[in-house]
Design an enzyme around this catalytic site. Structure first.
Site, PDB file in Angstrom:
ATOM      1  CD  GLU A  16      72.308  40.409   8.858  1.00 28.03           C
ATOM      2  OE1 GLU A  16      72.256  40.865   7.716  1.00 28.03           O
ATOM      3  OE2 GLU A  16      71.911  41.030   9.859  1.00 28.03           O
ATOM      4  CE  LYS A  17      76.797  39.756   6.682  1.00 31.41           C
ATOM      5  NZ  LYS A  17      76.317  40.839   7.546  1.00 31.41           N
ATOM      6  CG  ASP A  70      74.524  42.887   9.953  1.00 29.79           C
ATOM      7  OD1 ASP A  70      75.327  42.339  10.723  1.00 29.79           O
ATOM      8  OD2 ASP A  70      74.666  42.899   8.717  1.00 29.79           O
ATOM      9  CG  ASP A  72      70.490  46.728   9.268  1.00 26.56           C
ATOM     10  OD1 ASP A  72      69.966  45.632   9.581  1.00 26.56           O
ATOM     11  OD2 ASP A  72      71.327  46.827   8.361  1.00 26.56           O
ATOM     12  CE1 TYR A  97      76.021  46.006   9.257  1.00 30.16           C
ATOM     13  CE2 TYR A  97      75.023  48.166   9.559  1.00 30.16           C
ATOM     14  CZ  TYR A  97      74.953  46.869   9.068  1.00 30.16           C
ATOM     15  OH  TYR A  97      73.832  46.458   8.397  1.00 30.16           O
ATOM     16  NE  ARG A 139      75.414  45.251   3.864  1.00 29.49           N
ATOM     17  CZ  ARG A 139      74.896  44.885   2.682  1.00 29.49           C
ATOM     18  NH1 ARG A 139      73.767  45.412   2.285  1.00 29.49           N
ATOM     19  NH2 ARG A 139      75.504  44.007   1.925  1.00 29.49           N
TER      20      ARG A 139
END
Length: 642
Positions: free
Chosen positions: A7-8, A103, A105, A328, A330
């Site tokens: 994701e990043k 991520d 989610d 993580y 979030r």
């Protein structure tokens, strides 16, 4: 060739560090060994196009164009990340096998899926994509995740749910923002009146609180205390409980508003015997609070340190990505996977070496204890936020990083402390026919509360009127009421929201809803918005000048109030968002469909736009704006004369 799409960049580097073989860094990717590449997105590489991309006529905002509903949805590359998308395009084409490492989610699932779809990966290749779920960036944790890859097809419903949410938010926000802004322009307001299905109910929450405070009229009410004495000369107090016969002299909250009535009770009980009619003693216990979700951490950090939700999220991202000291951040979960329990000694050792203020707390923890936090059935995409096994020198952390790490670490250590045990005593007394009650709470065993020496037991709620102890008493015992004591109090208005209380209200929004079915949904979905979006939405309301700060207080601006007072009520309440979240969750569970959800939204949207069209949106114009407009008019006059 095998390609991981993270994701990043920070997640990409963590994956590369956990893979075998020498590393070779390239432009936007890392080669590991001979046949594995790791590349990444930079958040969302793609974004929804503006309405005029569907039809140039939509560049002008006109009410007759509404609702704008795309028939074929379009995405476009973000300008500042276009280069990385080009890198991925080349690598994806060359790769034989793709691993989705977004991520863990809903948003992380869609983020990588939409890139794969945008790059037009062949159906056969897409069918073989695997999913890697990583919530801890330390090498051992990443290696464990790499060994547990799953078919990405199993996450299609989650991705579809995220897609429905994204498109629905576009439809709702674009159409209602245009409708309200156009109505506002009719009244002379030149700004954009932004509307969103989460941001507007949050703003409505603040506006209604401000309105309640402004309309509040403080009124006196009265309580009576009986000052009691035992035969041994020990003293305590009991509070009068008005009977049903007093209902005519009470307000809607049950408070006595007649001073004469309260004074009469004082006179009647003074010097009279007090009979104990009922006495109960119960030993109770309270387990330690669960580890943090993001919202619960934001609320605690707001209360303790005055940090905003966005500040907490930013600091957590640093602890997660830069320092790899926490998992993580979030996360909406407060539970842990049972497999984590075995790693507790190593996590405790990391806490000891990273946070000097918790050394004593680590030594007092019992690794043989096991709280209810470890429960696989209550963990979905991600688990609670906890420290990792990584050790670091705490002095290398900023003040805010140290504070949040300590909060997260202490909350984790609580899981290895015994329950707080206490004795609740309740005494009912009869004094000349009047009912009085005395309550006390005594700690039997501090348990996990030893880690909160400055926090009283009353902080846990339900403690109003509690005394620290009562003398030895028995049912049927007769005491002496030395005197009655009149206490005159004033009703208090609600308090303005702060960062902590606003976030608590958003996550506990169910208490503001009357409909029991919607209240149930909001409890299950944990409030308005998601852990990942709440902080950003609150900040957005400040940037759009709908909210402002006054010290620690958060208030609505004139524009914010005018917008809420002008909108259809349904758009300012959490009910619709609750229904959305319930349906989006049903889509992720294969219990609802994307098509049915979008069709019902389009129908609702037409009705709402019609209601806005019949409303006058009046936003007060500031003095500064008036002066600017006068200046423009004068300039035009002078130009005409010339």
């Amino acid at each position: 060739m095998r390609l991981f799409i993270a994701e990043k960049p920070s997640l990409g580097r963590a994956i590369a560090n956990a893979l075998p073989g020498p590393q070779q860094k390239g432009e936007g990717f890392i080669k590991c060994g001979t046949d594995t590449l790791v590349s990444w997105c930079i958040g969302h590489l793609l974004e929804q196009v503006e309405p005029d991309a569907y039809d140039p006529v939509f560049k002008a905002w006109r009410f007759e164009h509404l609702p704008i509903v795309p028939r074929e949805w379009q995405l476009q590359p973000k300008a500042n990340t276009r280069k990385q998308l080009t890198v991925l395009k080349k690598l994806v084409k060359e790769a034989d096998e793709l691993i989705h490492a977004g991520d863990p989610d809903r948003e992380g699932q869609l983020l990588v899926d939409e890139v794969i779809a945008w790059l037009k990966v062949a159906p056969q290749k897409r069918a073989k994509v695997q999913r890697c779920l990583i919530s801890d960036l330390n090498p051992d944790a990443v290696r464990r995740a790499l060994a547990q890859l799953k078919p990405n097809q199993g996450f299609v419903p989650l991705s579809t749910s995220a897609l429905a949410r994204s498109r629905a938010d576009w439809l709702y926000g674009i159409n209602l923002t245009r409708a309200c802004t156009l109505q506002g322009q009719k009244s002379g307001y030149q700004g954009v009146l932004s509307v969103g299905r989460v941001q507007t109910p949050i703003l409505g929450l603040v506006v209604r609180r401000d309105d309640a405070i402004a309309a509040f009229v403080s009124k006196p009410f009265y309580e009576v205390l009986a000052n009691l004495q035992t035969e041994a000369g020990e003293h305590f107090q009991a509070k009068w409980q008005p009977s049903e016969a007093c209902a005519a002299y009470q307000d809607e909250e049950g408070r006595v508003v007649s001073k004469a009535l309260a004074e009469n009770v004082v006179r009647r009980i003074t010097g009279q015997p007090a009979h104990i009619t009922q006495l109960t003693r119960k030993t109770k216990q309270q387990p330690p609070p669960l580890p943090y979700s993001l919202s619960s951490l934001q609320i605690d950090a707001g209360k303790r340190y005055g940090m905003s939700a966005q500040q907490v999220l930013d600091v957590c991202q640093s602890l997660y990505e830069k320092h790899t000291l926490i998992t993580y951040p979030r996360s909406d979960s407060r539970y842990l996977l049972e497999e984590h329990y075995e790693r507790a000694p190593r996590v405790m050792q990391a806490i000891r070496n990273t946070c000097s203020s918790l050394v004593e707390a680590v030594e007092g923890a019992d690794p043989n204890l096991r709280s209810k936090a470890w429960n696989d059935k209550k963990v979905d995409a991600h688990h609670a936020i906890i420290p990792t096994e990584k050790q670091a020198n705490g002095t290398r952390l900023s003040t805010d990083e140290q504070r949040l790490y300590e909060l997260i670490a202490r909350q984790y250590l609580l899981q290895f402390y015994p329950n707080w045990r206490y004795l609740d005593t309740e005494v009912m007394l009869d004094i000349v026919g009047g009912s009085f009650i005395a309550r006390a709470r005594e700690t039997v065993e501090n348990g996990w509360k030893v880690l909160f020496p400055s926090r009283s037991s009353d902080d846990e709620g339900g403690s109003e009127g509690l005394q620290s102890a009562l003398p030895p008493l028995q049912q049927g015992q007769v005491l002496q009421c030395l005197s009655g004591e009149l206490q005159e109090k004033m009703t208090q208005p609600p308090k303005h929201f702060t960062d902590a209380t606003l976030l608590a209200a958003i996550t506990g929004i169910a208490r503001y809803v009357k409909d029991p079915d919607i209240r149930k949904i909001l409890r299950e979905t944990d409030g308005l918005g998601t852990e990942a979006t709440r902080a950003g939405i609150i900040e957005l309301l400040f940037k759009r000048h709908f909210l402002m700060r006054q010290g620690k207080q958060i208030l609505a601006t004139l524009a914010g109030k005018a917008l809420i007072h002008s909108l259809p009520e349904s758009t300012t309440l959490p009910d619709m968002t609750a229904e959305w979240e319930a349906r989006l969750n049903a889509i992720s569970q294969r219990e609802d469909s994307y098509q049915a959800f979008m069709q019902s939204l389009e129908a609702t949207l037409g009705d709402l736009i019609g209601q806005v069209g019949q409303t006058t949106v009046k936003v007060p114009v500031s003095t500064e704006t008036r002066q600017k407009r006068k200046g423009v008019r004068r300039s035009r006059k002078n130009t005409t004369k010339k």
